[in-house]
Design a protein around this motif. Structure first.
Motif: not given
Length: 189
Positions: A27-41
């Motif tokens: 799960e570490v190698s995926n460098s895609t930026l995710r807006k949903d995880l930013y919102e959760k953070m």
């Protein structure tokens, strides 16, 4: 499958997620930026994102997973209380912010599980144990027990990748911190 509740009458239940890392290395190698995880953070801690993350309004999955684990006892003690149920009340699941040794509780049998884990050829050196939990049950009749559960992310490693289950994780070493968590739970007793 076994019904672990069969010998208990309206038990106290605690689910403790074990290890210093609860995500797979894949799960570490995926460098895609995710807006949903930013919102959760930012919902949890608006001051956590870096200036670049705020500008992008997105983070990687690895960044979110490390943030999530930093906010609990996962990264410091090798376990986190995931959920608990007190008889007569609904389950309490918002415990991922429990962060200190003083807040954490322990029930018996963890030392036995640790001894068996350390002696087991299955777990000892070539098994990555990710996302597994200890399920603690006890009731008013003094019935009590602890089981290892949740092995969906447990992986067999090749013989060239020995793990101690206590060493710090670095990408590629597959260390999971399971025994670190057990050691700290036992120390709290």
């Amino acid at each position: 499958m076994e019904d672990l509740l069969q010998h208990f009458s309206d038990p106290f239940i605690m689910d403790i997620k074990m290890g210093t890392r609860t995500f797979l290395e894949s799960e570490v190698s995926n460098s895609t930026l995710r807006k949903d995880l930013y919102e959760k953070m930012i919902k949890i801690d608006p001051s956590e994102p870096t200036a670049q993350e705020n500008e992008d309004k997105a983070i990687t999955k690895l960044r979110y997973m490390q943030f999530r684990e930093k906010g609990s006892t996962t990264s410091t003690l090798g376990f986190r209380i995931q959920a608990m149920r007190v008889p007569g009340k609904p389950p309490v699941t918002d415990l991922q912010k429990v962060k200190t040794k003083e807040q954490a509780k322990l029930v018996k049998r963890c030392q036995e599980i640790r001894r068996k884990f350390e002696k087991s050829d299955f777990f000892k050196h070539q098994m990555e144990v990710i996302g597994s939990s200890l399920l603690l049950l006890f009731d008013r009749s003094n019935e009590a027990n602890v089981w290892m559960i949740d092995f969906a992310k447990t992986r067999l490693l090749d013989k060239s990748t020995p793990v101690t289950h206590r060493a710090p994780w670095a990408i590629g070493n597959h260390e999971d911190g399971y025994l670190t968590g057990l050691d700290n739970l036992i120390q709290l007793a």
